[in-house]
Design an enzyme around this catalytic site. Structure first.
Site, PDB file in Angstrom:
ATOM      1  N   GLU A 108      -8.113  -6.268   1.491  1.00  0.00           N
ATOM      2  CA  GLU A 108      -7.821  -5.128   2.356  1.00  0.00           C
ATOM      3  C   GLU A 108      -8.841  -4.997   3.486  1.00  0.00           C
ATOM      4  OE1 GLU A 108      -5.501  -1.922  -0.300  1.00  0.00           O
ATOM      5  OE2 GLU A 108      -7.442  -2.515  -1.129  1.00  0.00           O
ATOM      6  N   GLU A 128      -4.444  -5.632  -7.968  1.00  0.00           N
ATOM      7  CA  GLU A 128      -4.531  -4.269  -8.500  1.00  0.00           C
ATOM      8  C   GLU A 128      -3.532  -3.968  -9.618  1.00  0.00           C
ATOM      9  OE1 GLU A 128      -6.568  -3.760  -4.471  1.00  0.00           O
ATOM     10  OE2 GLU A 128      -4.996  -5.013  -5.357  1.00  0.00           O
TER      11      GLU A 128
END
Length: 254
Positions: A108, A128
């Site tokens: 990210e 995740e």
């Protein structure tokens, strides 16, 4: 600047290094604050025109420090988000230099950058879901805007690792280097960018990012609000004069 984040400057380029190699540069509160402080300081300095974000010790970033997360150390800076930049990237161009892993929050952070240079051995992923989490620092929003929808879905839902070569094919990675050469390649690219006029660079980046939400009716009006001041700047006159005089321009950011 803290020991967790190092900054070096040369030829108009600042290299920002996440310096937690023993933790695979996992982002804790100190790293997030360090990146935010570095960007705040550098954005205010006209002599620095482009940035490189990288990680020390052969790994870009393994994501959020989960041990820190469990102890209440949240790697988020108010107004800037995870890692001190995912919600508010810098105004100036920034290149990610990726070696090793860019996973979860690390991916990210790379997606928050404007360009990505990666080693041929580097791996990217949003794992995740494997940990009961969601890539909420921009991953699941930015990724489908950068690569085809179904591929973005595969990366986000499987949580698997993907090689730099695959992301280069998809247009997400700008350049793939030999192992250990990502930083050198990113700095080279950043220096090419930094050779250009600072005001023009900032305006160009802003239009590219903000215009994604503009309607056809408002496109040129909103672009004009951003770029017209650049055409009236001292740097614009300097660029024309340098071209006419066959010399390198001397930018002032004015």
């Amino acid at each position: 600047m803290s020991d967790e984040v190092l900054v070096e400057e040369s030829d108009g380029v600042a290299v920002i290094t996440i310096n937690r190699p023993k933790a695979r540069n996992a982002v804790n509160g100190a790293v997030a604050r360090g990146i935010a402080e570095a960007l705040d300081a550098l954005d205010a300095r006209p002599e620095v025109s482009a940035y490189v974000l990288t990680g020390g010790g052969g790994t870009f970033c393994a994501g959020m420090d989960l041990k820190g997360f469990l102890s209440g150390d949240f790697p988020v800076v108010e107004g800037r988000g995870f890692g001190g930049m995912t919600e508010a990237p810098p105004k100036k161009p920034i290149v990610a230099a990726v070696e090793g892993y860019a996973l979860a929050g690390g991916f990210e952070l790379a997606l928050s950058c404007d360009l990505i240079v990666a080693s041929s051995e580097s791996k990217f992923g949003l794992p995740e879901p494997k940990r009961g989490l969601v890539a909420g620092a921009g991953g699941v929003m930015r990724l489908p805007r950068r690569i085809p929808y179904h591929v973005a879905m595969e990366i986000a839902l499987t949580g698997d690792h993907y090689p730099a070569a695959r992301l280069y094919e998809l247009g997400l990675v700008n350049r793939v280097t030999e192992p250990g050469q990502a930083l050198e390649g990113a700095v080279e690219l950043a220096r090419k960018i930094a050779a250009n006029a600072p005001l023009a660079l900032a305006a160009t980046k802003r239009v590219i990012i903000e215009s994604q939400d503009w309607s056809l009716e408002e496109m040129f009006r909103k672009q004009g609000e951003i770029v017209n001041p650049v055409f009236g700047s001292k740097d614009a006159m300097e660029g024309a004069a340098a071209f006419a005089e066959k010399r390198a321009p001397r930018w002032k950011g004015e």
